[in-house]
Design a protein around this motif. Structure first.
Motif, mmCIF file in Angstrom:
data_model
loop_
_atom_site.group_PDB
_atom_site.id
_atom_site.type_symbol
_atom_site.label_atom_id
_atom_site.label_comp_id
_atom_site.label_asym_id
_atom_site.label_seq_id
_atom_site.Cartn_x
_atom_site.Cartn_y
_atom_site.Cartn_z
ATOM 1 N N ALA A 182 -10.017 45.563 -33.667
ATOM 2 C CA ALA A 182 -10.475 46.948 -33.777
ATOM 3 C C ALA A 182 -9.312 47.892 -34.103
ATOM 4 C CB ALA A 182 -11.182 47.385 -32.498
ATOM 5 N N LEU A 183 -8.158 47.698 -33.472
ATOM 6 C CA LEU A 183 -7.010 48.547 -33.760
ATOM 7 C C LEU A 183 -6.538 48.345 -35.202
ATOM 8 C CD1 LEU A 183 -4.922 50.608 -32.836
ATOM 9 C CD2 LEU A 183 -3.567 48.704 -31.918
ATOM 10 N N ALA A 184 -6.554 47.098 -35.663
ATOM 11 C CA ALA A 184 -6.185 46.825 -37.057
ATOM 12 C C ALA A 184 -7.147 47.531 -38.011
ATOM 13 C CB ALA A 184 -6.192 45.320 -37.324
ATOM 14 N N ASP A 185 -8.435 47.492 -37.691
ATOM 15 C CA ASP A 185 -9.423 48.171 -38.531
ATOM 16 C C ASP A 185 -9.156 49.668 -38.583
ATOM 17 O OD1 ASP A 185 -10.667 45.729 -38.990
ATOM 18 O OD2 ASP A 185 -12.253 46.081 -37.510
ATOM 19 N N LEU A 186 -8.796 50.255 -37.429
ATOM 20 C CA LEU A 186 -8.487 51.682 -37.381
ATOM 21 C C LEU A 186 -7.274 51.994 -38.257
ATOM 22 C CD1 LEU A 186 -8.815 54.553 -36.265
ATOM 23 C CD2 LEU A 186 -7.406 53.838 -34.315
ATOM 24 N N GLY A 187 -6.210 51.237 -38.077
ATOM 25 C CA GLY A 187 -4.993 51.466 -38.863
ATOM 26 C C GLY A 187 -5.219 51.309 -40.349
ATOM 27 N N GLU A 188 -5.994 50.310 -40.726
ATOM 28 C CA GLU A 188 -6.281 50.095 -42.146
ATOM 29 C C GLU A 188 -7.134 51.215 -42.724
ATOM 30 O OE1 GLU A 188 -5.992 45.222 -41.940
ATOM 31 O OE2 GLU A 188 -7.971 46.175 -41.949
ATOM 32 N N ALA A 189 -8.136 51.662 -41.969
ATOM 33 C CA ALA A 189 -9.013 52.735 -42.456
ATOM 34 C C ALA A 189 -8.227 54.033 -42.633
ATOM 35 C CB ALA A 189 -10.178 52.945 -41.489
ATOM 36 N N LEU A 190 -7.371 54.342 -41.665
ATOM 37 C CA LEU A 190 -6.576 55.561 -41.768
ATOM 38 C C LEU A 190 -5.565 55.454 -42.915
ATOM 39 C CD1 LEU A 190 -6.032 56.321 -37.992
ATOM 40 C CD2 LEU A 190 -7.560 57.515 -39.578
ATOM 41 N N GLY A 191 -4.936 54.298 -43.043
ATOM 42 C CA GLY A 191 -3.986 54.096 -44.135
ATOM 43 C C GLY A 191 -4.639 54.232 -45.500
ATOM 44 N N ALA A 192 -5.823 53.658 -45.656
ATOM 45 C CA ALA A 192 -6.539 53.747 -46.924
ATOM 46 C C ALA A 192 -6.912 55.188 -47.253
ATOM 47 C CB ALA A 192 -7.789 52.872 -46.887
ATOM 48 N N ALA A 193 -7.105 56.011 -46.219
ATOM 49 C CA ALA A 193 -7.448 57.424 -46.420
ATOM 50 C C ALA A 193 -6.193 58.295 -46.575
ATOM 51 C CB ALA A 193 -8.292 57.926 -45.250
ATOM 52 N N GLY A 194 -5.010 57.682 -46.517
ATOM 53 C CA GLY A 194 -3.777 58.429 -46.661
ATOM 54 C C GLY A 194 -3.359 59.186 -45.417
ATOM 55 N N ALA B 163 -15.286 57.294 -39.262
ATOM 56 C CA ALA B 163 -16.745 57.204 -39.422
ATOM 57 C C ALA B 163 -17.101 56.238 -40.543
ATOM 58 C CB ALA B 163 -17.334 58.587 -39.703
ATOM 59 N N GLY B 164 -16.384 56.308 -41.650
ATOM 60 C CA GLY B 164 -16.642 55.425 -42.776
ATOM 61 C C GLY B 164 -16.417 53.961 -42.452
ATOM 62 N N ALA B 165 -15.511 53.698 -41.514
ATOM 63 C CA ALA B 165 -15.223 52.317 -41.119
ATOM 64 C C ALA B 165 -16.152 51.844 -40.005
ATOM 65 C CB ALA B 165 -13.768 52.199 -40.665
ATOM 66 N N GLY B 166 -17.018 52.728 -39.502
ATOM 67 C CA GLY B 166 -17.950 52.346 -38.442
ATOM 68 C C GLY B 166 -17.284 51.989 -37.129
ATOM 69 N N LEU B 167 -16.205 52.679 -36.800
ATOM 70 C CA LEU B 167 -15.428 52.319 -35.615
ATOM 71 C C LEU B 167 -15.854 53.014 -34.336
ATOM 72 C CD1 LEU B 167 -11.908 52.127 -37.213
ATOM 73 C CD2 LEU B 167 -13.240 50.250 -36.256
ATOM 74 N N GLY B 168 -16.717 53.971 -34.399
ATOM 75 C CA GLY B 168 -17.142 54.647 -33.174
ATOM 76 C C GLY B 168 -16.834 56.119 -33.218
ATOM 77 N N ARG B 169 -17.004 56.751 -32.069
ATOM 78 C CA ARG B 169 -16.823 58.193 -31.961
ATOM 79 C C ARG B 169 -15.371 58.574 -32.205
ATOM 80 N NH1 ARG B 169 -15.201 62.162 -28.776
ATOM 81 N NH2 ARG B 169 -14.284 60.789 -27.217
ATOM 82 N N ALA B 170 -15.187 59.613 -33.004
ATOM 83 C CA ALA B 170 -13.844 60.137 -33.266
ATOM 84 C C ALA B 170 -13.910 61.652 -33.306
ATOM 85 C CB ALA B 170 -13.303 59.598 -34.587
ATOM 86 N N VAL B 171 -12.865 62.285 -32.806
ATOM 87 C CA VAL B 171 -12.772 63.733 -32.822
ATOM 88 C C VAL B 171 -11.308 64.120 -33.001
ATOM 89 C CG1 VAL B 171 -12.635 63.909 -30.304
ATOM 90 C CG2 VAL B 171 -13.441 65.860 -31.630
#
Length: 136
Positions: free
Chosen positions: A18-30, A62-70
């Motif tokens: 899950a942490l890897a998915d978060l890091g990858e999603a944020l990295g892809a979004a710049g 949200a685009g990565a389907g990782l859960g609630r974010a704020v």
């Protein structure tokens, strides 16, 4: 990525990667992570990272389907790293001003990052504005 520094809070799924998915999603979004960390209590993992461009970060999560974010605004302060008791001294001033610190961590430049309730923000801002590294 530009913008004002904000705390990105993400409730991560309880699964390996899950942490890897978060890091990858944020990295892809710049979106660059400028500080923060992840804490797990029981089966709940919550990430807090300092980002520039909170809206883009929330959209990436949200685009990565990782859960609630704020994304929330933060305050930053500089501590004298070689003076013991700095965190306690600043935290006491915040407490005396009736400010509850919800999250605290450091950024990559060594600044203290503070997340406080919206209702406490102006009192906290006043305390931080008066703070000087080395104060006791």
């Amino acid at each position: 990525m530009t913008g004002r520094p904000q705390d990105l809070e993400v409730e991560l799924p309880d699964r390996p990667g899950a942490l890897a998915d978060l890091g990858e999603a944020l990295g892809a979004a710049g979106v660059s992570l400028e500080g923060g960390g992840v804490t797990t209590v029981g089966d709940r993992a919550v990430a807090h990272f300092l980002v520039l461009g909170g809206e883009a970060a929330v959209a990436a999560v949200a685009g990565a389907g990782l859960g609630r974010a704020v994304a929330r605004d933060v305050l930053t302060a500089r501590l004298a790293q070689d003076v013991p008791g700095q965190l306690g001294a600043l935290a006491r001033r915040l407490g005396d001003a009736d400010v509850s610190v919800r999250v605290q961590y450091s950024d990559h430049a060594g600044n203290l990052v503070l997340l406080v309730d919206d209702a406490d923000r102006e009192r906290a801002r006043a305390v931080v504005a008066r703070w000087r590294p080395g104060d006791a």
